[in-house]
Design a protein around this motif. Structure first.
Motif, mmCIF file in Angstrom:
data_model
loop_
_atom_site.group_PDB
_atom_site.id
_atom_site.type_symbol
_atom_site.label_atom_id
_atom_site.label_comp_id
_atom_site.label_asym_id
_atom_site.label_seq_id
_atom_site.Cartn_x
_atom_site.Cartn_y
_atom_site.Cartn_z
ATOM 1 N N GLY A 1 0.785 -1.222 0.000
ATOM 2 C CA GLY A 1 0.000 0.000 0.000
ATOM 3 C C GLY A 1 0.819 1.274 0.000
ATOM 4 O O GLY A 1 0.277 2.348 0.270
ATOM 5 N N THR A 2 2.113 1.160 -0.286
ATOM 6 C CA THR A 2 2.955 2.343 -0.369
ATOM 7 C C THR A 2 3.970 2.162 -1.483
ATOM 8 O O THR A 2 4.341 1.036 -1.810
ATOM 9 C CB THR A 2 3.689 2.631 0.961
ATOM 10 N N ARG A 3 4.375 3.278 -2.073
ATOM 11 C CA ARG A 3 5.419 3.236 -3.093
ATOM 12 C C ARG A 3 6.720 3.835 -2.566
ATOM 13 O O ARG A 3 7.658 4.039 -3.319
ATOM 14 C CB ARG A 3 4.953 3.970 -4.354
ATOM 15 N N ALA A 4 6.789 4.112 -1.272
ATOM 16 C CA ALA A 4 7.999 4.645 -0.657
ATOM 17 C C ALA A 4 9.079 3.566 -0.675
ATOM 18 O O ALA A 4 8.885 2.470 -0.153
ATOM 19 C CB ALA A 4 7.712 5.086 0.778
ATOM 20 N N LEU A 5 10.207 3.875 -1.297
ATOM 21 C CA LEU A 5 11.293 2.912 -1.420
ATOM 22 C C LEU A 5 12.143 2.862 -0.153
ATOM 23 O O LEU A 5 12.293 3.882 0.545
ATOM 24 C CB LEU A 5 12.187 3.286 -2.606
ATOM 25 N N PRO A 6 12.739 1.713 0.136
ATOM 26 C CA PRO A 6 13.652 1.620 1.281
ATOM 27 C C PRO A 6 14.813 2.611 1.193
ATOM 28 O O PRO A 6 15.420 2.948 2.209
ATOM 29 C CB PRO A 6 14.160 0.172 1.215
ATOM 30 N N ALA A 7 15.106 3.117 0.001
ATOM 31 C CA ALA A 7 16.185 4.087 -0.192
ATOM 32 C C ALA A 7 15.987 5.336 0.667
ATOM 33 O O ALA A 7 16.965 6.000 1.017
ATOM 34 C CB ALA A 7 16.273 4.486 -1.665
ATOM 35 N N ILE A 8 14.750 5.640 1.018
ATOM 36 C CA ILE A 8 14.487 6.806 1.882
ATOM 37 C C ILE A 8 15.249 6.658 3.194
ATOM 38 O O ILE A 8 15.953 7.566 3.621
ATOM 39 C CB ILE A 8 12.971 6.967 2.156
ATOM 40 N N TRP A 9 15.134 5.500 3.813
ATOM 41 C CA TRP A 9 15.735 5.287 5.116
ATOM 42 C C TRP A 9 17.222 4.977 4.992
ATOM 43 O O TRP A 9 17.976 5.233 5.922
ATOM 44 C CB TRP A 9 14.966 4.204 5.865
ATOM 45 N N ALA A 10 17.656 4.490 3.842
ATOM 46 C CA ALA A 10 19.078 4.252 3.605
ATOM 47 C C ALA A 10 19.818 5.572 3.361
ATOM 48 O O ALA A 10 21.014 5.673 3.609
ATOM 49 C CB ALA A 10 19.266 3.309 2.417
#
Length: 161
Positions: free
Chosen positions: A100-109
């Protein structure tokens, strides 16, 4: 009975948009509840897209230029980009961890890079705020920077459509 005072159009527009954003997730929820952090940031993105749509529509000639409407949409964007959204970006709310989200893990990396993209969006929204109500040509001159700030973040931190 005295007449009810009218709020300025900006206050009314922001209040209506926020009311919509806050109630939409409640209406759309099924038995499986969406993470409130994801719902909040998706609603924030919808509000930003709504206002960008007004500005883009005018810049592209899909709607008539209206200085007051353009200024209001640009002001809304500035206010939206200045919100403290830290809680909306809780770890574990990326698309690899939940649906339900398109936020990639790269945000937190790369939270520092992500924050820099947010600052670039705020700067572009502020430039648009200065330009939007002047005239159509000035709005058109600022729309590229605003669109670039949006897509710059989406390229690195959002799953493609």
């Amino acid at each position: 009975m005295p007449p009810i005072p009218r709020l300025p159009i900006r206050c009314t527009a922001i209040a209506a948009l926020l009311a919509s954003a806050l109630t939409t997730p409640l209406l759309a929820q099924s038995d499986e509840r969406q993470d409130p952090n994801i719902a909040a940031r998706q609603n924030l993105m919808q509000l930003q897209a709504y206002n960008l749509g007004v500005l883009g529509g005018m810049a592209q000639g899909r709607m008539a230029y209206d200085a007051e409407m353009a200024a209001t949409a640009a002001s809304n964007l500035v206010h939206l980009t200045r919100l403290n959204t830290d809680r909306m970006w809780a770890e574990g709310t990326d698309n690899a961890a939940v649906e339900g989200t398109r936020a990639l893990p790269a945000i937190w990396a790369d939270m520092e890079g992500f924050a820099a993209r947010g600052a670039a969006l705020t700067a572009a929204a502020e430039a648009m705020e200065a330009a939007a109500g002047v005239d159509l040509a000035t709005l058109q001159g600022a729309i590229g920077g605003l669109g670039g700030a949006c897509s710059g973040c989406h390229q690195n931190f959002r799953q493609a459509d």
